[in-house]
Design a protein around this motif. Sequence first.
Motif, mmCIF file in Angstrom:
data_model
loop_
_atom_site.group_PDB
_atom_site.id
_atom_site.type_symbol
_atom_site.label_atom_id
_atom_site.label_comp_id
_atom_site.label_asym_id
_atom_site.label_seq_id
_atom_site.Cartn_x
_atom_site.Cartn_y
_atom_site.Cartn_z
ATOM 1 N N ASP A 267 -6.895 -9.139 6.776
ATOM 2 C CA ASP A 267 -5.811 -8.732 6.096
ATOM 3 C C ASP A 267 -5.878 -7.198 5.825
ATOM 4 O O ASP A 267 -7.126 -6.903 5.171
ATOM 5 N N ARG B 59 -4.117 -4.352 3.296
ATOM 6 C CA ARG B 59 -3.061 -3.850 2.174
ATOM 7 C C ARG B 59 -3.014 -2.512 2.302
ATOM 8 O O ARG B 59 -3.668 -1.521 1.903
ATOM 9 N N LEU C 152 1.299 -5.917 3.270
ATOM 10 C CA LEU C 152 0.294 -6.409 3.928
ATOM 11 C C LEU C 152 0.326 -6.525 5.417
ATOM 12 O O LEU C 152 1.750 -7.258 5.796
#
Length: 74
Positions: free
Chosen positions: A38, A40, A46
């Motif tokens: 992941d 951000r 995201l």
Amino acid sequence: MTTRMTINGVSTCQTAGTEKYEKFSFPRKPRKTYVQYDYRDTDGELFSIIRPTLEECRNKRDEWLRAKERKARE
């Protein structure tokens, strides 16, 4: 698949400009490992992906960022 990267299905990667990742394997294919990744972005969006290696995840993230930059310039 259990992960420490989500709580109730929501990514724990909340700070802009940061990444989180962890290795895992599917129960039926224990010899094959994957990376859940992941990122951000600084605008809060995201990017999330699963690939066999961290390098592949980061390459896909970089492609995503370049595509976002091109789209923003249009």
